[in-house]
Enzyme design. Structure first.
Site, PDB file in Angstrom:
ATOM      1  N   HIS A   1      48.992  48.994 -41.848  1.00  0.00           N
ATOM      2  CA  HIS A   1      48.425  50.335 -41.649  1.00  0.00           C
ATOM      3  C   HIS A   1      47.686  50.403 -40.304  1.00  0.00           C
ATOM      4  CE1 HIS A   1      49.070  53.247 -44.775  1.00  0.00           C
ATOM      5  NE2 HIS A   1      47.953  53.886 -44.510  1.00  0.00           N
TER       6      HIS A   1
ATOM      7  N   ARG B   1      58.374  54.714 -41.864  1.00  0.00           N
ATOM      8  CA  ARG B   1      59.718  55.053 -42.340  1.00  0.00           C
ATOM      9  C   ARG B   1      60.685  55.247 -41.177  1.00  0.00           C
ATOM     10  NH1 ARG B   1      56.395  57.124 -46.338  1.00  0.00           N
ATOM     11  NH2 ARG B   1      56.019  59.081 -45.223  1.00  0.00           N
TER      12      ARG B   1
END
Length: 332
Positions: free
Chosen positions: A222, A233
């Site tokens: 993250h 993605r």
């Protein structure tokens, strides 16, 4: 070995803050194993499944319908790319109408702030295009390109670039103490990103397994204050294109992951669990490979339906021209 790091949150002080917001205390941040040195054992059945699905994805580019229609692969890829960007954004709760996204794409100006949810999705289309073009030119992706993608996505200099503070998922807005998941502390993020990029640009595993590991590791790190899910993605498509499974971001994997939200989150959670070992990793890989298989099926269906629609249009035009005594239309 991956593990939880015990940390202390100092709490906050200031006028107007609730007691909960002022609260400090211990929390645990997760430190994942680096991908380059991690020992990964993939069950034979899962490896065979990944190989089978890779062949399905390759067939998307080899199907006649993707090459013989009037607009060719470029036409269908544009449709699927926008679908992927919309689906990826919907996972984050951003869900404008597709026509508004198309209009926002036409209005997209470099460096302009994102004033609407449609513009945010149009930005998502732009980062897929940008990363795809980068892979076509150089076949590698560096940290600079990933940061550029996040900057293009958000168009907000205040939260652009690798984070320098602790972030967390779920729980309170004020502290990570009650969070569902706390990513690695900021001081270890640069090293973890260097490892991720080295792995991304290699070929240690098959393309689908590599894409699954890159995505899960990125979401675990993250590295940004915002935009992690959508950029993460997008990296799936970077891997698939770089490894030659697709020529464009045509696999609608986010459409599937968005409808499998519980399985998607559970798989990522199992990937991050230090005590799950190879079982947790296998669970995540199975979820991802199954999602890719379903995405290939959906892409094939969409392509077939578009071909059928084109054929129907041609029949209608030919019938009209014939009724008017005109020559038939040329082959599209």
């Amino acid at each position: 070995m991956s593990d939880w790091i015990e940390k202390h949150w100092p709490g906050a002080d200031g006028p107007g803050l609730s007691r909960r917001a002022r609260m400090g205390g211990p929390y645990r941040a997760f430190l994942p194993d680096p991908l380059i040195t991690r020992r990964i054992n993939i069950p034979a059945a899962l490896s065979r499944k990944a190989s089978h699905v890779e062949q399905q994805i390759l067939s998307l580019s080899n199907r006649g319908s993707l090459h013989t229609t009037g607009t060719g692969l470029e036409g269908i890829s544009r449709f699927l790319l926008r679908s992927e960007a919309i689906s990826s954004s919907r996972i984050e709760g951003i869900a404008p109408q597709p026509d508004k996204v198309a209009i926002a794409e036409l209005r997209l100006e470099p460096g302009a702030p994102s004033a609407s949810v449609a513009q945010l999705v149009a930005n998502n289309v732009a980062i897929l295009q940008q990363l795809s073009e980068k892979v076509r030119r150089t076949e590698t992706i560096g940290l600079a390109e990933i940061i550029e993608a996040q900057e293009l996505l958000l168009r907000n200099p205040r939260i652009s670039g690798i984070r320098e503070t602790q972030n967390w998922i779920g729980g309170s807005d004020y502290s990570p103490i009650e969070a569902e998941f706390v990513p690695p502390p900021p001081e270890v993020v640069p090293g973890l990103m260097d490892d991720l990029i080295e792995y991304l640009n290699g070929a240690t595993h098959g393309a689908l397994i590599q894409a699954a590991l890159v995505h899960a590791q990125f979401e675990t790190i993250h590295p940004f204050a915002d935009g992690n899910g959508r950029v993460g993605r997008a990296l799936i498509h970077v891997v698939l294109q770089r490894r030659g499974l697709v020529d464009y971001p045509v696999l609608p994997v986010s459409m599937v992951l968005g409808t499998w939200s519980d399985r998607y989150i559970h798989g990522l959670t199992r990937f991050r669990a230090p005590d799950s070992g190879s079982a947790g990793l296998s669970e995540w890989l199975d979820v991802f490979i199954s999602a890719a298989e379903e995405a290939a099926t959906q892409a094939t269906r969409i392509s077939r339906e578009i071909d059928e629609l084109r054929a129907e249009w041609r029949e209608r035009v030919d019938a009209h021209r014939k009724s008017q005594g005109m020559d038939l239309t040329p082959v599209w």
